[in-house]
Write a protein that holds these residues in place. Structure first.
Motif, PDB file in Angstrom:
ATOM      1  N   ALA A  33      34.158 -65.294 -10.892  1.00  0.00           N
ATOM      2  CA  ALA A  33      35.389 -64.497 -10.806  1.00  0.00           C
ATOM      3  C   ALA A  33      36.535 -65.307 -11.384  1.00  0.00           C
ATOM      4  O   ALA A  33      36.370 -66.496 -11.686  1.00  0.00           O
ATOM      5  N   SER A  34      37.698 -64.678 -11.517  1.00  0.00           N
ATOM      6  CA  SER A  34      38.862 -65.413 -11.999  1.00  0.00           C
ATOM      7  C   SER A  34      39.202 -66.521 -11.004  1.00  0.00           C
ATOM      8  O   SER A  34      38.866 -66.431  -9.821  1.00  0.00           O
ATOM      9  N   LYS A  35      39.875 -67.545 -11.461  1.00  0.00           N
ATOM     10  CA  LYS A  35      40.262 -68.635 -10.560  1.00  0.00           C
ATOM     11  C   LYS A  35      41.229 -68.138  -9.483  1.00  0.00           C
ATOM     12  O   LYS A  35      41.215 -68.644  -8.359  1.00  0.00           O
ATOM     13  N   GLU A  36      42.012 -67.106  -9.813  1.00  0.00           N
ATOM     14  CA  GLU A  36      42.912 -66.508  -8.817  1.00  0.00           C
ATOM     15  C   GLU A  36      42.087 -65.863  -7.704  1.00  0.00           C
ATOM     16  O   GLU A  36      42.387 -66.020  -6.524  1.00  0.00           O
ATOM     17  N   LYS A  37      41.042 -65.121  -8.102  1.00  0.00           N
ATOM     18  CA  LYS A  37      40.177 -64.455  -7.116  1.00  0.00           C
ATOM     19  C   LYS A  37      39.470 -65.494  -6.248  1.00  0.00           C
ATOM     20  O   LYS A  37      39.389 -65.333  -5.020  1.00  0.00           O
ATOM     21  N   ILE A  38      38.958 -66.551  -6.873  1.00  0.00           N
ATOM     22  CA  ILE A  38      38.288 -67.612  -6.102  1.00  0.00           C
ATOM     23  C   ILE A  38      39.288 -68.241  -5.117  1.00  0.00           C
ATOM     24  O   ILE A  38      38.954 -68.518  -3.966  1.00  0.00           O
ATOM     25  N   GLY A  39      40.532 -68.417  -5.556  1.00  0.00           N
ATOM     26  CA  GLY A  39      41.568 -68.961  -4.676  1.00  0.00           C
ATOM     27  C   GLY A  39      41.805 -68.057  -3.484  1.00  0.00           C
ATOM     28  O   GLY A  39      41.923 -68.512  -2.342  1.00  0.00           O
TER      29      GLY A  39
ATOM     30  N   VAL B 284      29.131 -77.160 -13.611  1.00  0.00           N
ATOM     31  CA  VAL B 284      29.951 -77.051 -14.815  1.00  0.00           C
ATOM     32  C   VAL B 284      29.117 -76.987 -16.088  1.00  0.00           C
ATOM     33  O   VAL B 284      29.653 -76.757 -17.160  1.00  0.00           O
ATOM     34  N   ARG B 285      27.799 -77.172 -15.991  1.00  0.00           N
ATOM     35  CA  ARG B 285      26.997 -77.064 -17.190  1.00  0.00           C
ATOM     36  C   ARG B 285      26.442 -75.668 -17.385  1.00  0.00           C
ATOM     37  O   ARG B 285      26.617 -75.047 -18.414  1.00  0.00           O
ATOM     38  N   SER B 286      25.785 -75.095 -16.309  1.00  0.00           N
ATOM     39  CA  SER B 286      25.100 -73.817 -16.497  1.00  0.00           C
ATOM     40  C   SER B 286      26.096 -72.672 -16.693  1.00  0.00           C
ATOM     41  O   SER B 286      25.849 -71.763 -17.464  1.00  0.00           O
ATOM     42  N   SER B 287      27.217 -72.695 -15.971  1.00  0.00           N
ATOM     43  CA  SER B 287      28.232 -71.680 -16.237  1.00  0.00           C
ATOM     44  C   SER B 287      29.247 -72.343 -17.163  1.00  0.00           C
ATOM     45  O   SER B 287      29.973 -73.216 -16.736  1.00  0.00           O
ATOM     46  N   THR B 288      29.249 -71.923 -18.406  1.00  0.00           N
ATOM     47  CA  THR B 288      30.079 -72.602 -19.398  1.00  0.00           C
ATOM     48  C   THR B 288      31.554 -72.299 -19.184  1.00  0.00           C
ATOM     49  O   THR B 288      31.908 -71.333 -18.511  1.00  0.00           O
ATOM     50  N   ASN B 289      32.390 -73.141 -19.747  1.00  0.00           N
ATOM     51  CA  ASN B 289      33.822 -72.853 -19.806  1.00  0.00           C
ATOM     52  C   ASN B 289      34.524 -72.853 -18.462  1.00  0.00           C
ATOM     53  O   ASN B 289      35.498 -72.142 -18.289  1.00  0.00           O
ATOM     54  N   ILE B 290      34.038 -73.630 -17.502  1.00  0.00           N
ATOM     55  CA  ILE B 290      34.714 -73.654 -16.209  1.00  0.00           C
ATOM     56  C   ILE B 290      35.873 -74.634 -16.249  1.00  0.00           C
ATOM     57  O   ILE B 290      37.009 -74.291 -15.938  1.00  0.00           O
ATOM     58  N   MET B 291      35.590 -75.860 -16.689  1.00  0.00           N
ATOM     59  CA  MET B 291      36.656 -76.852 -16.726  1.00  0.00           C
ATOM     60  C   MET B 291      37.630 -76.462 -17.830  1.00  0.00           C
ATOM     61  O   MET B 291      37.271 -76.424 -19.000  1.00  0.00           O
ATOM     62  N   GLY B 292      38.858 -76.107 -17.450  1.00  0.00           N
ATOM     63  CA  GLY B 292      39.840 -75.682 -18.429  1.00  0.00           C
ATOM     64  C   GLY B 292      39.811 -74.174 -18.670  1.00  0.00           C
ATOM     65  O   GLY B 292      40.728 -73.624 -19.245  1.00  0.00           O
ATOM     66  N   GLY B 293      38.771 -73.481 -18.222  1.00  0.00           N
ATOM     67  CA  GLY B 293      38.662 -72.044 -18.448  1.00  0.00           C
ATOM     68  C   GLY B 293      39.393 -71.230 -17.393  1.00  0.00           C
ATOM     69  O   GLY B 293      40.047 -71.787 -16.510  1.00  0.00           O
ATOM     70  N   SER B 294      39.252 -69.889 -17.456  1.00  0.00           N
ATOM     71  CA  SER B 294      40.013 -69.045 -16.534  1.00  0.00           C
ATOM     72  C   SER B 294      39.158 -68.518 -15.392  1.00  0.00           C
ATOM     73  O   SER B 294      39.657 -67.886 -14.472  1.00  0.00           O
ATOM     74  N   GLU B 295      37.834 -68.768 -15.447  1.00  0.00           N
ATOM     75  CA  GLU B 295      36.959 -68.268 -14.393  1.00  0.00           C
ATOM     76  C   GLU B 295      36.230 -69.415 -13.717  1.00  0.00           C
ATOM     77  O   GLU B 295      36.170 -70.533 -14.232  1.00  0.00           O
ATOM     78  N   ASN B 296      35.655 -69.093 -12.554  1.00  0.00           N
ATOM     79  CA  ASN B 296      34.921 -70.098 -11.806  1.00  0.00           C
ATOM     80  C   ASN B 296      33.805 -69.401 -11.037  1.00  0.00           C
ATOM     81  O   ASN B 296      33.871 -68.200 -10.772  1.00  0.00           O
ATOM     82  N   GLU B 297      32.753 -70.137 -10.714  1.00  0.00           N
ATOM     83  CA  GLU B 297      31.663 -69.614  -9.894  1.00  0.00           C
ATOM     84  C   GLU B 297      31.287 -70.734  -8.944  1.00  0.00           C
ATOM     85  O   GLU B 297      30.918 -71.812  -9.399  1.00  0.00           O
ATOM     86  N   VAL B 298      31.461 -70.507  -7.648  1.00  0.00           N
ATOM     87  CA  VAL B 298      31.364 -71.622  -6.705  1.00  0.00           C
ATOM     88  C   VAL B 298      30.490 -71.301  -5.499  1.00  0.00           C
ATOM     89  O   VAL B 298      30.236 -70.143  -5.179  1.00  0.00           O
TER      90      VAL B 298
END
Ligand code: CTP
Ligand code: CA
Length: 228
Positions: A206-212, A178-192
């Motif tokens: 990708a978008s949180k929908e895509k990750i889902g 959650v630090r190196s990729s900014t804006n994850i918590m509360g944001g619309s994208e995620n990288e996992v």
């Protein structure tokens, strides 16, 4: 593949998903919370539903609307979230995305704490909350076949997540830095990255929908190999 419903490979499977923050009261009008929006958990619940699963979504306080055709149960505190999870077992899979508060206030004030004087600052005593993921992972009876945890880390994220998976006893842990990729918590994208006992698999931002959706594909693959 489910021959009766090829587009619904999770037909007949039950899923439990936790999402959002928990709010831990300080007094009747104040609480301790966090920035979780619930978006990743809601997106996962929706993709599991679209794949045919019967989904119960245990949600902390979020501004999202309850999704169609999902049994959404709203809770506030970690203890309420645990009780709601246990009440909805057995399930085939549990996906614990909630940002559960690690602590709650022991000395919750009955009345609104007054400002009174500058020198008399309130002191909050904390106590530890139950670890819902660890409890579900370590159940003797009714342990879901697949238990997936999430880990938001700000440093040493892969090492911390491997340790966390083993400590809690879940099957997979989905980790994001959650630090190196900014804006994850509360944001619309995620990288996992998904970590299991077999290894790790990284998913591009990708978008949180895509990750889902991608996580759901992994879950479908898991249950396919189970049935072989
Ligand atoms: N979790 C939970 N109940 C808690 C705390 C965490 O179910 N009381 C779950 C979260 O939903 C997530 C996973 O455990 O799936 C990891 O949460 P995290 O906060 O990263 O782990 P902790 O063990 O609380 O470690 P720390 O906060 O110290 O990093
Ligand atoms: Ca925590």
């Amino acid at each position: 593949r489910n021959i009766l419903a090829p587009d619904r490979p999770l037909e007949g499977k039950k899923a439990l998903v936790t999402a959002g923050p928990t709010f831990e009261p300080i007094d009747p009008i104040r609480f301790i919370g966090n920035y979780s929006s619930g978006r990743q958990g809601y997106a996962i619940a929706e993709s599991l539903r679209d794949a045919g699963a019967e989904v119960t979504l245990i949600s902390g306080p979020v501004s999202l609307s309850p999704p169609d055709n999902i049994n959404t149960v709203k809770v506030r505190t970690a203890n309420e979230m645990l009780d709601a999870c246990l009440a909805h077992l057995p399930v085939d899979m549990a996906v614990m995305t909630a940002a559960v508060s690690d602590w709650r206030v022991r000395n919750i004030a009955k009345h609104k704490i007054k400002k009174t004087a500058d020198i008399l600052l309130p002191i909050l005593e904390m106590e530890i909350n139950p670890d819902i993921l660890a409890k579900i992972s370590q159940l003797k009876n009714n342990r879901p076949k697949l238990v997936i945890g999430f880990a938001a880390e700000t440093e040493n994220h892969l090492k911390n997540a491997v340790d966390k998976r083993i400590r809690k006893g879940c099957d997979w842990i989905v980790v994001n830095d959650v630090r190196s990729s900014t804006n994850i918590m509360g944001g619309s994208e995620n990288e996992v990255t998904i970590l299991s006992s077999f290894g790790k698999q990284h998913f591009e931002r990708a978008s949180k929908e895509k990750i889902g959706y991608l996580l759901t594909q992994e879950i479908i693959t898991f249950f396919k190999s189970e049935n072989r």
